[in-house]
Design a protein around this motif. Structure first.
Motif, PDB file in Angstrom:
ATOM      1  N   SER A 118       0.716  21.668   3.271  1.00 38.85           N
ATOM      2  CA  SER A 118       1.072  20.627   2.638  1.00 38.85           C
ATOM      3  C   SER A 118      -0.076  19.381   2.657  1.00 38.85           C
ATOM      4  CB  SER A 118       2.443  20.034   2.828  1.00 38.85           C
ATOM      5  OG  SER A 118       2.574  19.934   4.287  1.00 38.85           O
ATOM      6  N   PHE A 119      -0.084  18.343   2.137  1.00 42.62           N
ATOM      7  CA  PHE A 119      -0.843  17.299   2.340  1.00 42.62           C
ATOM      8  C   PHE A 119       0.035  16.208   2.983  1.00 42.62           C
ATOM      9  CE2 PHE A 119      -3.423  19.863  -0.685  1.00 42.62           C
ATOM     10  CZ  PHE A 119      -4.690  19.968  -0.002  1.00 42.62           C
ATOM     11  N   THR A 120      -0.609  15.341   3.764  1.00 41.89           N
ATOM     12  CA  THR A 120       0.081  13.905   4.214  1.00 41.89           C
ATOM     13  C   THR A 120      -0.777  12.871   3.713  1.00 41.89           C
ATOM     14  OG1 THR A 120       1.079  14.974   6.169  1.00 41.89           O
ATOM     15  CG2 THR A 120       0.899  12.416   5.931  1.00 41.89           C
ATOM     16  N   ILE A 121      -0.470  12.099   2.635  1.00 39.79           N
ATOM     17  CA  ILE A 121      -1.281  10.987   2.065  1.00 39.79           C
ATOM     18  C   ILE A 121      -0.401   9.665   2.473  1.00 39.79           C
ATOM     19  CG2 ILE A 121      -1.992   9.833  -0.330  1.00 39.79           C
ATOM     20  CD1 ILE A 121      -1.564  12.511  -1.470  1.00 39.79           C
ATOM     21  N   THR A 122      -1.367   8.816   3.070  1.00 40.54           N
ATOM     22  CA  THR A 122      -1.006   7.571   3.423  1.00 40.54           C
ATOM     23  C   THR A 122      -1.568   6.283   2.657  1.00 40.54           C
ATOM     24  OG1 THR A 122      -2.663   7.408   5.161  1.00 40.54           O
ATOM     25  CG2 THR A 122      -0.541   8.387   6.042  1.00 40.54           C
ATOM     26  N   GLY A 123      -0.663   5.384   2.725  1.00 35.30           N
ATOM     27  CA  GLY A 123      -0.985   4.246   1.881  1.00 35.30           C
ATOM     28  C   GLY A 123       0.046   3.205   1.856  1.00 35.30           C
ATOM     29  N   ALA A 124       0.063   2.374   0.591  1.00 35.44           N
ATOM     30  CA  ALA A 124       1.091   1.328   0.861  1.00 35.44           C
ATOM     31  C   ALA A 124       1.682   1.236  -0.680  1.00 35.44           C
ATOM     32  CB  ALA A 124       0.401   0.007   1.098  1.00 35.44           C
ATOM     33  N   GLY A 125       2.972   0.880  -0.844  1.00 36.72           N
ATOM     34  CA  GLY A 125       3.452   0.678  -2.196  1.00 36.72           C
ATOM     35  C   GLY A 125       4.189   1.963  -2.728  1.00 36.72           C
ATOM     36  N   PHE A 126       4.134   3.032  -1.977  1.00 39.74           N
ATOM     37  CA  PHE A 126       4.950   4.305  -2.376  1.00 39.74           C
ATOM     38  C   PHE A 126       6.314   3.874  -2.807  1.00 39.74           C
ATOM     39  CE2 PHE A 126       1.528   6.682   0.105  1.00 39.74           C
ATOM     40  CZ  PHE A 126       0.834   6.512  -0.565  1.00 39.74           C
ATOM     41  N   VAL A 127       6.948   4.141  -3.670  1.00 42.55           N
ATOM     42  CA  VAL A 127       8.168   3.878  -4.156  1.00 42.55           C
ATOM     43  C   VAL A 127       8.877   5.064  -5.264  1.00 42.55           C
ATOM     44  CG1 VAL A 127       7.596   2.548  -6.061  1.00 42.55           C
ATOM     45  CG2 VAL A 127       9.886   1.894  -4.786  1.00 42.55           C
ATOM     46  N   ASN A 128       9.957   5.323  -4.992  1.00 51.16           N
ATOM     47  CA  ASN A 128      10.759   5.858  -6.070  1.00 51.16           C
ATOM     48  C   ASN A 128      11.503   5.055  -7.030  1.00 51.16           C
ATOM     49  OD1 ASN A 128      12.403   7.425  -7.395  1.00 51.16           O
ATOM     50  ND2 ASN A 128      13.136   8.742  -6.030  1.00 51.16           N
ATOM     51  N   ASN A 129      11.085   4.776  -8.270  1.00 51.19           N
ATOM     52  CA  ASN A 129      11.614   3.958  -9.128  1.00 51.19           C
ATOM     53  C   ASN A 129      12.778   4.297  -9.949  1.00 51.19           C
ATOM     54  OD1 ASN A 129       9.609   1.879  -8.791  1.00 51.19           O
ATOM     55  ND2 ASN A 129       8.366   2.820  -9.818  1.00 51.19           N
ATOM     56  N   GLY A 130      13.488   5.621  -9.518  1.00 51.88           N
ATOM     57  CA  GLY A 130      14.561   6.183  -9.951  1.00 51.88           C
ATOM     58  C   GLY A 130      14.228   7.263 -10.996  1.00 51.88           C
ATOM     59  N   LEU A 164      14.863 -21.751   9.230  1.00 50.82           N
ATOM     60  CA  LEU A 164      14.419 -20.468   9.159  1.00 50.82           C
ATOM     61  C   LEU A 164      13.267 -20.441   7.937  1.00 50.82           C
ATOM     62  CD1 LEU A 164      14.512 -17.166   9.358  1.00 50.82           C
ATOM     63  CD2 LEU A 164      16.340 -17.463   7.507  1.00 50.82           C
ATOM     64  N   THR A 165      12.203 -19.877   8.204  1.00 53.66           N
ATOM     65  CA  THR A 165      10.974 -19.644   7.341  1.00 53.66           C
ATOM     66  C   THR A 165      11.045 -18.428   6.436  1.00 53.66           C
ATOM     67  OG1 THR A 165       9.596 -21.207   8.638  1.00 53.66           O
ATOM     68  CG2 THR A 165       8.578 -19.921   6.868  1.00 53.66           C
ATOM     69  N   VAL A 166      10.919 -18.656   5.246  1.00 52.22           N
ATOM     70  CA  VAL A 166      11.115 -17.419   4.355  1.00 52.22           C
ATOM     71  C   VAL A 166       9.899 -17.155   3.641  1.00 52.22           C
ATOM     72  CG1 VAL A 166      12.341 -16.104   2.748  1.00 52.22           C
ATOM     73  CG2 VAL A 166      13.682 -17.659   4.136  1.00 52.22           C
ATOM     74  N   THR A 167       9.038 -15.954   3.714  1.00 50.68           N
ATOM     75  CA  THR A 167       7.938 -15.813   2.980  1.00 50.68           C
ATOM     76  C   THR A 167       8.014 -14.425   1.988  1.00 50.68           C
ATOM     77  OG1 THR A 167       7.064 -14.523   4.838  1.00 50.68           O
ATOM     78  CG2 THR A 167       6.420 -16.782   4.799  1.00 50.68           C
ATOM     79  N   ASN A 168       7.252 -14.240   1.221  1.00 51.24           N
ATOM     80  CA  ASN A 168       7.087 -12.806   0.475  1.00 51.24           C
ATOM     81  C   ASN A 168       5.787 -12.574   0.171  1.00 51.24           C
ATOM     82  OD1 ASN A 168       7.607 -10.989  -1.296  1.00 51.24           O
ATOM     83  ND2 ASN A 168       8.683 -11.991  -2.840  1.00 51.24           N
ATOM     84  N   THR A 169       5.118 -11.532   1.167  1.00 50.52           N
ATOM     85  CA  THR A 169       3.795 -11.211   1.105  1.00 50.52           C
ATOM     86  C   THR A 169       3.862  -9.777   0.264  1.00 50.52           C
ATOM     87  OG1 THR A 169       3.447 -12.039   3.253  1.00 50.52           O
ATOM     88  CG2 THR A 169       1.681 -10.441   2.500  1.00 50.52           C
ATOM     89  N   PRO A 170       3.444  -9.866  -0.792  1.00 51.28           N
ATOM     90  CA  PRO A 170       3.586  -8.600  -1.673  1.00 51.28           C
ATOM     91  C   PRO A 170       2.607  -7.541  -1.104  1.00 51.28           C
ATOM     92  CG  PRO A 170       3.286 -10.631  -3.187  1.00 51.28           C
ATOM     93  CD  PRO A 170       2.820 -10.998  -1.635  1.00 51.28           C
ATOM     94  N   VAL A 171       3.157  -6.123  -1.251  1.00 47.12           N
ATOM     95  CA  VAL A 171       2.585  -4.949  -0.859  1.00 47.12           C
ATOM     96  C   VAL A 171       1.614  -4.482  -2.049  1.00 47.12           C
ATOM     97  CG1 VAL A 171       2.800  -2.638  -0.161  1.00 47.12           C
ATOM     98  CG2 VAL A 171       4.504  -4.236   0.699  1.00 47.12           C
ATOM     99  N   VAL A 172       0.591  -4.597  -1.879  1.00 49.13           N
ATOM    100  CA  VAL A 172      -0.517  -3.907  -3.017  1.00 49.13           C
ATOM    101  C   VAL A 172      -0.854  -2.519  -2.785  1.00 49.13           C
ATOM    102  CG1 VAL A 172      -3.048  -4.107  -3.649  1.00 49.13           C
ATOM    103  CG2 VAL A 172      -1.953  -6.090  -2.665  1.00 49.13           C
ATOM    104  N   PRO A 173      -0.130  -2.019  -3.777  1.00 52.94           N
ATOM    105  CA  PRO A 173      -0.258  -0.316  -3.904  1.00 52.94           C
ATOM    106  C   PRO A 173      -1.606   0.233  -3.805  1.00 52.94           C
ATOM    107  CG  PRO A 173       1.180  -1.242  -5.517  1.00 52.94           C
ATOM    108  CD  PRO A 173       0.312  -2.504  -5.164  1.00 52.94           C
ATOM    109  N   GLY A 174      -1.550   1.233  -2.837  1.00 54.44           N
ATOM    110  CA  GLY A 174      -2.780   1.897  -2.750  1.00 54.44           C
ATOM    111  C   GLY A 174      -2.802   2.922  -1.956  1.00 54.44           C
ATOM    112  N   VAL A 175      -3.978   3.828  -1.845  1.00 50.80           N
ATOM    113  CA  VAL A 175      -4.116   5.208  -1.113  1.00 50.80           C
ATOM    114  C   VAL A 175      -5.256   4.947  -0.021  1.00 50.80           C
ATOM    115  CG1 VAL A 175      -4.346   7.666  -1.178  1.00 50.80           C
ATOM    116  CG2 VAL A 175      -3.250   6.518  -2.900  1.00 50.80           C
ATOM    117  N   SER A 176      -4.893   5.226   1.190  1.00 49.32           N
ATOM    118  CA  SER A 176      -5.907   5.160   2.285  1.00 49.32           C
ATOM    119  C   SER A 176      -6.481   6.431   2.744  1.00 49.32           C
ATOM    120  CB  SER A 176      -5.268   4.244   3.325  1.00 49.32           C
ATOM    121  OG  SER A 176      -4.004   4.823   3.956  1.00 49.32           O
ATOM    122  N   THR A 177      -5.514   7.294   3.105  1.00 50.12           N
ATOM    123  CA  THR A 177      -5.970   8.661   3.681  1.00 50.12           C
ATOM    124  C   THR A 177      -5.243   9.899   3.015  1.00 50.12           C
ATOM    125  OG1 THR A 177      -4.499   8.591   5.585  1.00 50.12           O
ATOM    126  CG2 THR A 177      -6.712   7.350   5.876  1.00 50.12           C
TER     127      THR A 177
END
Length: 208
Positions: A192-204, A165-178
């Protein structure tokens, strides 16, 4: 009077020749010595002055042939594995257990949650919650061997095979696209608005 022969991976251990009177019997002991995993079938050939005959024999050599997926990215959502092979069994002590190893380092562990026949296992992605052994570090980047064990007693596990089994870890670069809509009229504002991107998270502490 006659003899018995067998083709590999079967062989005759005892009872290979016989001289019998009417109504007498004799045991023939057959050894199964496979050199690979799989299901094997052959015929024992009986040759005698009273007539010839064939007796079918089968044997299963437990083994592991594949894991799907065979590569996982720790940065992506994780799904169960499907492991295929032969000779999977529940011997009364639970479904087979999979140890995830890197060399002699014990990384993670999970017991199968489902078994189809004796040829397919469903194994959850290993976490601290799926492990039988305590304090395992978990999967990390690099090559891993998924080792399948049959539990044969409350404390004994028998290794039947492994697959890479091969294990990788490709980090998600946070950003906003649209953002949609990207044009508004204040006289008729959108609900409302819909915003798309990567790395959105609830840190608690709340959503973005």
């Amino acid at each position: 009077t006659g003899s018995v022969s067998a083709a590999p991976p079967f062989s005759i251990i005892s009872g290979g020749s016989f001289t019998l009177t009417l109504g007498a019997t004799q045991s023939v002991v057959v050894r199964f010595s496979p050199t690979a995993s799989g299901v094997f079938a052959a015929n024992l050939s009986f040759t005698s002055n009273g007539g010839d005959g064939l007796v079918a024999v089968t044997g299963t050599a437990p083994g592991v042939s594949a894991i799907t997926p065979n590569s996982v990215d720790l940065a992506a959502p994780q799904a169960p594995f499907t492991i295929t092979g032969t000779g999977f069994a529940n011997n009364g002590f639970g479904l087979p257990v999979v140890n995830f190893m890197r060399g002699t380092t014990f990384l993670a562990q999970a017991r199968a949650t489902a078994m189809t026949g004796s040829t397919s296992l469903t194994v959850p992605f290993p976490t601290a919650a799926t492990a039988i052994a305590p304090n395992l570090p978990g999967l990390s980047v690099g090559a891993v061997q998924a080792q399948v064990y049959l539990q044969t007693s409350p404390t004994v596990y028998a290794l039947i095979g492994s697959v890479p089994l091969t294990v990788t870890n490709t980090p998600v670069v946070p950003g906003v696209s649209t953002i949609a809509p990207n044009t508004i009229d204040l006289r008729t504002p959108p609900a409302s608005f819909t915003i798309t991107g990567a790395g959105f998270v609830n840190n608690g502490f709340g959503l973005p």
